[in-house]
Design a protein around this motif. Structure first.
Motif, PDB file in Angstrom:
ATOM      1  N   GLU A  40       0.851  -1.195   0.000  1.00  0.00           N
ATOM      2  CA  GLU A  40       0.000   0.000   0.000  1.00  0.00           C
ATOM      3  C   GLU A  40       0.879   1.235   0.000  1.00  0.00           C
ATOM      4  OE1 GLU A  40      -2.549   3.296   1.175  1.00  0.00           O
ATOM      5  OE2 GLU A  40      -2.920   1.466   0.011  1.00  0.00           O
ATOM      6  N   THR A  41       0.558   2.203  -0.857  1.00  0.00           N
ATOM      7  CA  THR A  41       1.273   3.470  -0.875  1.00  0.00           C
ATOM      8  C   THR A  41       0.289   4.620  -0.811  1.00  0.00           C
ATOM      9  OG1 THR A  41       2.825   4.889  -2.088  1.00  0.00           O
ATOM     10  CG2 THR A  41       1.328   3.520  -3.410  1.00  0.00           C
ATOM     11  N   ILE A  42       0.679   5.674  -0.091  1.00  0.00           N
ATOM     12  CA  ILE A  42      -0.187   6.853  -0.002  1.00  0.00           C
ATOM     13  C   ILE A  42       0.255   7.946  -0.968  1.00  0.00           C
ATOM     14  CG2 ILE A  42      -0.653   6.361   2.428  1.00  0.00           C
ATOM     15  CD1 ILE A  42       1.164   8.839   3.066  1.00  0.00           C
ATOM     16  N   ILE A  43       1.330   7.694  -1.728  1.00  0.00           N
ATOM     17  CA  ILE A  43       1.910   8.772  -2.527  1.00  0.00           C
ATOM     18  C   ILE A  43       2.419   8.333  -3.900  1.00  0.00           C
ATOM     19  CG2 ILE A  43       4.231   8.518  -1.541  1.00  0.00           C
ATOM     20  CD1 ILE A  43       4.351  11.625  -1.530  1.00  0.00           C
ATOM     21  N   ALA A  44       2.898   7.110  -4.048  1.00  0.00           N
ATOM     22  CA  ALA A  44       3.541   6.668  -5.296  1.00  0.00           C
ATOM     23  C   ALA A  44       2.491   6.039  -6.216  1.00  0.00           C
ATOM     24  CB  ALA A  44       4.673   5.693  -4.992  1.00  0.00           C
ATOM     25  N   PHE A  45       1.607   6.871  -6.757  1.00  0.00           N
ATOM     26  CA  PHE A  45       0.479   6.362  -7.523  1.00  0.00           C
ATOM     27  C   PHE A  45       0.921   5.724  -8.839  1.00  0.00           C
ATOM     28  CE2 PHE A  45      -1.185  10.174  -5.200  1.00  0.00           C
ATOM     29  CZ  PHE A  45      -1.839   9.454  -4.210  1.00  0.00           C
ATOM     30  N   GLY A  46       1.954   6.284  -9.480  1.00  0.00           N
ATOM     31  CA  GLY A  46       2.439   5.702 -10.720  1.00  0.00           C
ATOM     32  C   GLY A  46       3.009   4.313 -10.511  1.00  0.00           C
ATOM     33  N   ALA A  47       3.817   4.163  -9.480  1.00  0.00           N
ATOM     34  CA  ALA A  47       4.407   2.853  -9.184  1.00  0.00           C
ATOM     35  C   ALA A  47       3.324   1.856  -8.784  1.00  0.00           C
ATOM     36  CB  ALA A  47       5.440   2.987  -8.063  1.00  0.00           C
ATOM     37  N   ALA A  48       2.323   2.332  -8.043  1.00  0.00           N
ATOM     38  CA  ALA A  48       1.228   1.443  -7.647  1.00  0.00           C
ATOM     39  C   ALA A  48       0.475   0.930  -8.869  1.00  0.00           C
ATOM     40  CB  ALA A  48       0.277   2.169  -6.706  1.00  0.00           C
ATOM     41  N   ALA A  49       0.192   1.833  -9.826  1.00  0.00           N
ATOM     42  CA  ALA A  49      -0.510   1.429 -11.040  1.00  0.00           C
ATOM     43  C   ALA A  49       0.340   0.460 -11.861  1.00  0.00           C
ATOM     44  CB  ALA A  49      -0.864   2.658 -11.865  1.00  0.00           C
ATOM     45  N   GLU A  50       1.643   0.685 -11.850  1.00  0.00           N
ATOM     46  CA  GLU A  50       2.563  -0.153 -12.636  1.00  0.00           C
ATOM     47  C   GLU A  50       2.536  -1.605 -12.192  1.00  0.00           C
ATOM     48  OE1 GLU A  50       7.411  -0.599 -13.174  1.00  0.00           O
ATOM     49  OE2 GLU A  50       6.556   1.341 -12.584  1.00  0.00           O
ATOM     50  N   ILE A  51       2.498  -1.829 -10.864  1.00  0.00           N
ATOM     51  CA  ILE A  51       2.563  -3.216 -10.382  1.00  0.00           C
ATOM     52  C   ILE A  51       1.236  -3.732  -9.845  1.00  0.00           C
ATOM     53  CG2 ILE A  51       4.996  -2.861  -9.771  1.00  0.00           C
ATOM     54  CD1 ILE A  51       4.027  -3.065  -6.797  1.00  0.00           C
ATOM     55  N   GLY A  52       0.224  -2.855  -9.766  1.00  0.00           N
ATOM     56  CA  GLY A  52      -1.072  -3.279  -9.239  1.00  0.00           C
ATOM     57  C   GLY A  52      -1.180  -3.196  -7.733  1.00  0.00           C
ATOM     58  N   ALA A  53      -0.334  -2.355  -7.109  1.00  0.00           N
ATOM     59  CA  ALA A  53      -0.375  -2.196  -5.651  1.00  0.00           C
ATOM     60  C   ALA A  53      -1.567  -1.324  -5.257  1.00  0.00           C
ATOM     61  CB  ALA A  53       0.920  -1.569  -5.150  1.00  0.00           C
ATOM     62  N   LEU A  54      -1.829  -1.252  -3.964  1.00  0.00           N
ATOM     63  CA  LEU A  54      -2.929  -0.471  -3.428  1.00  0.00           C
ATOM     64  C   LEU A  54      -2.492   0.973  -3.222  1.00  0.00           C
ATOM     65  CD1 LEU A  54      -4.023  -3.061  -0.721  1.00  0.00           C
ATOM     66  CD2 LEU A  54      -5.019  -2.760  -2.997  1.00  0.00           C
ATOM     67  N   SER A  55      -3.446   1.907  -3.288  1.00  0.00           N
ATOM     68  CA  SER A  55      -3.115   3.321  -3.085  1.00  0.00           C
ATOM     69  C   SER A  55      -4.290   4.039  -2.428  1.00  0.00           C
ATOM     70  CB  SER A  55      -2.749   3.997  -4.408  1.00  0.00           C
ATOM     71  OG  SER A  55      -3.791   3.836  -5.359  1.00  0.00           O
TER      72      SER A  55
END
Length: 317
Positions: A245-260
């Motif tokens: 889960e990230t509260i700030i790295a939205f691009g990286a989250a979208a890249e790997i499918g992580a939560l934001s």
């Protein structure tokens, strides 16, 4: 109710404004008219207002596609203060009540702020103005981030930038829930992290190996409060995207499918009141890095944007 005297009903006050995107130099403190609150709203004299990285990003235009500014724009979400007056139909709040709240109109960096009555909770007596005034965004963001991964007692969670405004609260809320927390921070913050029963680890080259030494059986989740590299660290540690889960790295989250998940996912008076109660009970703390008068708003954001302050940077009108 409180022991605070009822403030005088104002006609004017100071507020932070900027009329175009840019660096801190675009911030101005100007005189503005203060109107009586409309039905359902409450006018509050601000005693303290927190600053947040998202506010700096909005002011620089980095979030224009998601949160465009209408110029001239105010800024500020967090605040705590004393009720001046309440509009029609408001029965929960009265002049002199001490409250914690939030603005959804980017308007809390000011002498006075008007918000809907449901965006206020009572300020506990044991919580200072500085802490109360910088609470909402970190409380909502930390709560949403933790809920996203749903950790169970005994599990191990890695937290990046663990001594920052959001990270310090994430760390403590996890510890309160019985979670083993590995907290990434500079060495100067390790003593404080140990004092709240977290296990600190220094950032930098070899970080993944140092975490593996602390958790030889692996980690269960990662909460990032800083940036892309920590989202990718979660992958390096063998975590599935739905455990990052990230509260700030939205691009990286979208890249790997992580939560934001962010503050909007937990922006409720119940969340604010709950965390304020934990603070009042001494179960968690919210470190204050430094306070600044409203006229020094540029200096406040200079410190904030260095990303090394332990705790919150607060404006005290």
């Amino acid at each position: 109710m409180s022991d605070s005297p009822a403030p005088e009903i104002p006609t004017h006050g100071r507020a932070v404004r900027f009329d175009h995107y840019g660096d801190r130099e675009v911030l101005q403190v100007v005189d503005v008219e203060v109107s009586p609150p409309a039905a359902g709203d409450v006018l509050v004299e601000v005693k303290a207002a927190g600053t947040n990285p998202g506010e700096a990003a909005i002011r620089q235009g980095f979030l224009d596609s998601m949160f465009p500014a209408t110029f001239p724009s105010g800024e500020g979400t967090d605040f705590a203060g004393v009720v001046v007056s309440a509009g029609g139909d408001v029965t929960a709040w009265h002049p002199a009540d001490e409250v914690i709240g939030w603005s959804e109109q980017r308007s809390s960096h000011a002498d006075f702020v008007t918000v809907p009555a449901h965006q206020l909770v009572a300020k506990p007596r044991g919580v200072s103005w500085e802490v109360a005034g910088s609470l909402f965004v970190v409380a909502a963001t930390a709560t949403a981030a933790i809920a996203a991964i749903g950790p169970k007692p005994g599990q191990t969670v890695v937290v990046s930038s663990a001594a920052g405004g959001v990270g310090s609260l994430v760390t403590q809320l996890l510890v309160v829930d019985g979670v083993d927390v590995i907290s990434i921070a500079s060495a100067g913050n390790h003593e404080w992290l140990r004092s709240v029963d977290a296990r600190p680890v220094a950032y930098g080259e070899g970080l993944a190996d140092r975490i593996r030494e602390l958790a030889p059986n692996g980690v269960d989740a990662l909460i990032d409060t800083f940036g892309d590299e920590y989202v990718h660290l979660g992958v390096e540690l063998g975590l599935q995207p739905d455990r990052i889960e990230t509260i700030i790295a939205f691009g990286a989250a979208a890249e790997i499918g992580a939560l934001s998940k962010g503050s909007s996912d937990a922006s409720t008076p119940e969340v604010l009141a709950h965390v304020a109660k934990l603070l009042d009970q001494g179960k968690v703390t919210l470190p204050i890095a430094q306070t600044f008068p409203l006229t020094e708003v540029r200096a406040a954001f200079e410190l904030l944007e260095q990303h090394h302050a332990h705790g919150k940077v607060v404006l005290v009108p």
